[in-house]
Write an enzyme that holds these catalytic residues in place. Structure first.
Site, PDB file in Angstrom:
ATOM      1  N   ASN A   1       0.869  -1.174   0.000  1.00 38.47           N
ATOM      2  CA  ASN A   1       0.000   0.000   0.000  1.00 38.47           C
ATOM      3  C   ASN A   1       0.910   1.229   0.000  1.00 38.47           C
ATOM      4  OD1 ASN A   1      -1.844   2.005   0.358  1.00 38.47           O
ATOM      5  ND2 ASN A   1      -2.498   1.386   2.418  1.00 38.47           N
ATOM      6  N   TRP A   2       1.032   1.808  -1.174  1.00 36.64           N
ATOM      7  CA  TRP A   2       1.943   2.955  -1.296  1.00 36.64           C
ATOM      8  C   TRP A   2       1.350   4.237  -0.715  1.00 36.64           C
ATOM      9  CZ3 TRP A   2       4.073   2.480  -7.052  1.00 36.64           C
ATOM     10  CH2 TRP A   2       4.931   1.376  -7.113  1.00 36.64           C
ATOM     11  N   LYS A   3       0.057   4.209  -0.387  1.00 36.22           N
ATOM     12  CA  LYS A   3      -0.631   5.403   0.134  1.00 36.22           C
ATOM     13  C   LYS A   3      -0.417   6.574  -0.843  1.00 36.22           C
ATOM     14  CE  LYS A   3      -0.311   3.331   4.665  1.00 36.22           C
ATOM     15  NZ  LYS A   3      -0.171   3.472   6.118  1.00 36.22           N
TER      16      LYS A   3
ATOM     17  N   GLY B   1       2.453   2.603  10.943  1.00 38.68           N
ATOM     18  CA  GLY B   1       3.375   3.717  10.740  1.00 38.68           C
ATOM     19  C   GLY B   1       4.441   3.855  11.809  1.00 38.68           C
TER      20      GLY B   1
ATOM     21  N   GLU C   1      -7.061   4.814   7.453  1.00 43.22           N
ATOM     22  CA  GLU C   1      -6.784   6.212   7.117  1.00 43.22           C
ATOM     23  C   GLU C   1      -7.962   6.846   6.381  1.00 43.22           C
ATOM     24  OE1 GLU C   1      -2.963   5.539   5.296  1.00 43.22           O
ATOM     25  OE2 GLU C   1      -2.124   5.073   7.262  1.00 43.22           O
TER      26      GLU C   1
ATOM     27  N   GLY D   1       2.882  -0.952   4.468  1.00 43.09           N
ATOM     28  CA  GLY D   1       2.883   0.471   4.157  1.00 43.09           C
ATOM     29  C   GLY D   1       4.282   0.980   3.876  1.00 43.09           C
TER      30      GLY D   1
ATOM     31  N   SER E   1       3.306  -1.803  10.565  1.00 44.88           N
ATOM     32  CA  SER E   1       4.749  -1.841  10.832  1.00 44.88           C
ATOM     33  C   SER E   1       5.396  -3.196  10.536  1.00 44.88           C
ATOM     34  CB  SER E   1       5.038  -1.397  12.260  1.00 44.88           C
ATOM     35  OG  SER E   1       4.580  -0.075  12.441  1.00 44.88           O
TER      36      SER E   1
ATOM     37  N   GLU F   1      -5.515  -4.683  10.569  1.00 44.13           N
ATOM     38  CA  GLU F   1      -4.520  -3.622  10.760  1.00 44.13           C
ATOM     39  C   GLU F   1      -4.872  -2.810  12.005  1.00 44.13           C
ATOM     40  OE1 GLU F   1      -2.306  -2.292   7.003  1.00 44.13           O
ATOM     41  OE2 GLU F   1      -4.185  -1.200   7.054  1.00 44.13           O
TER      42      GLU F   1
ATOM     43  N   HIS G   1      -9.803   1.135   4.672  1.00 41.67           N
ATOM     44  CA  HIS G   1      -8.525   1.386   5.349  1.00 41.67           C
ATOM     45  C   HIS G   1      -8.737   2.408   6.476  1.00 41.67           C
ATOM     46  CE1 HIS G   1      -4.410   2.547   6.143  1.00 41.67           C
ATOM     47  NE2 HIS G   1      -4.039   1.435   5.534  1.00 41.67           N
TER      48      HIS G   1
HETATM   49  P1  13P Z   1       2.865   0.687   7.849  1.00 41.48           P
HETATM   50  O1  13P Z   1       3.397  -0.601   7.267  1.00 41.48           O
HETATM   51  O2  13P Z   1       3.598   1.896   7.410  1.00 41.48           O
HETATM   52  O3  13P Z   1       2.672   0.580   9.324  1.00 41.48           O
HETATM   53  O4  13P Z   1       1.389   0.874   7.224  1.00 41.48           O
HETATM   54  C1  13P Z   1       0.486  -0.153   7.368  1.00 41.48           C
HETATM   55  C2  13P Z   1      -0.692   0.178   6.529  1.00 41.48           C
HETATM   56  O5  13P Z   1      -1.471   1.056   6.855  1.00 41.48           O
HETATM   57  C3  13P Z   1      -0.850  -0.570   5.272  1.00 41.48           C
HETATM   58  O6  13P Z   1      -2.127  -0.403   4.740  1.00 41.48           O
END
Ligand code: 13P
Length: 259
Positions: free
Chosen positions: A12-14, A175, A101, A237, A216, A169, A99
């Site tokens: 997930n590159w966000k 993060g 976010e 992420g 993470s 998640e 998600h």
């Molecule tokens: P991180 O791997 O940066 O913690 O992010 C997880 C995430 O939200 C993947 O969708």
């Protein structure tokens, strides 16, 4: 249908990277490893603006593409939104739904449910994200997770569960660094809980539904989380934005046999 015997590792590159050139280099770096691994299905979820070019550039079977979001309406006057059909046409076969976010930006359980239905109707695979923001002694977070799962799958038929991946998640683990991720033992408890909720509704059909973990994941904790957490794979992420780090996670997943 998903080949559950393969590990599923999703990037997930966000809202990264910032240019198509950088997206291209990142994908090229990941592709070198991902295209060769026999036991891992890699799914790249880039920002929608890069989806068509990246998916067009790859013809093999080991890598697929996913969108990070869709809107639930099929078409019309919805400025800024993208439909399931549009992301399918741009090469996505998967879509992240719910998600944390996006939920933090106001997406409700009902919105998530509408998106799940829209995606499945378009024959996309859904990566349904659930996760609690914190844990309490009395276990209320389990009710919260049950509600997220049950509401999103309301009315979803057993046949469509075959095109659904559950991504657990926990928000408190997203993060951070590998040390802040969930422990493998706690993860295993959550996998058993999620499986129980699914089996209550879908009986035997739910036994093979992939449950993956995000929060993470780094190369240091990947093996333990896969083996002792007993998950089918990961939703990654920040570590998916570095081709070398992500490739290490892919290799670990390839060497850690799925049950
Ligand atoms: P991180 O791997 O940066 O913690 O992010 C997880 C995430 O939200 C993947 O969708």
């Amino acid at each position: 249908m998903l080949k559950t015997k393969k590990r599923i590792v999703i990037a997930n590159w966000k809202m990264n990277p910032q240019t198509a050139d950088d997206a291209w280099s990142l994908f090229s770096g990941i592709k070198k490893t991902a295209s060769k691994l026999r036991f891992v299905h890699t799914i790249i979820c880039p920002p929608a603006t890069y989806l068509l070019d990246l998916s067009d550039s790859y013809r093999g079977k080991n890598i697929s593409f996913g969108a990070q979001n869709i809107f639930w309406k099929e078409k019309g006057s919805f400025t800024g939104e993208i439909s399931a059909r549009q992301i399918h046409d741009a090469g996505a076969r998967f879509v992240l739904v719910g998600h944390s976010e996006r939920r933090a930006l106001g997406e409700t359980n009902e919105n998530v449910w509408l998106k799940v239905k829209a995606a499945l109707k378009e024959r996309l695979h859904v990566i349904l994200c659930i996760g609690e923001s914190e844990r309490d002694e009395s276990g209320d977070y389990l009710h919260f997770l049950r509600e997220q799962l049950e509401s999103a799958l309301n009315g979803v038929k057993a046949a469509d569960l075959n095109r659904t991946i559950i991504a657990y998640e926990p928000i408190w683990a997203i993060g951070k660094t590998g040390e802040d991720a969930i422990t493998p033992d706690k993860l295993h408890e959550m996998v058993l809980f999620i499986r129980r909720v699914l089996v209550e509704r879908y009986n035997k059909t739910a036994i093979d539904t992939p449950i993956i973990y995000g929060g993470s994941v780094e190369k240091e904790n990947a093996q333990g989380l896969l083996e002792r957490g007993v998950v089918a794979g990961f939703l990654v992420g920040h570590a998916s934005l570095d081709a070398t780090e992500f490739s290490s996670i892919l290799k670990i997943a390839n060497e850690t046999k799925a049950l």
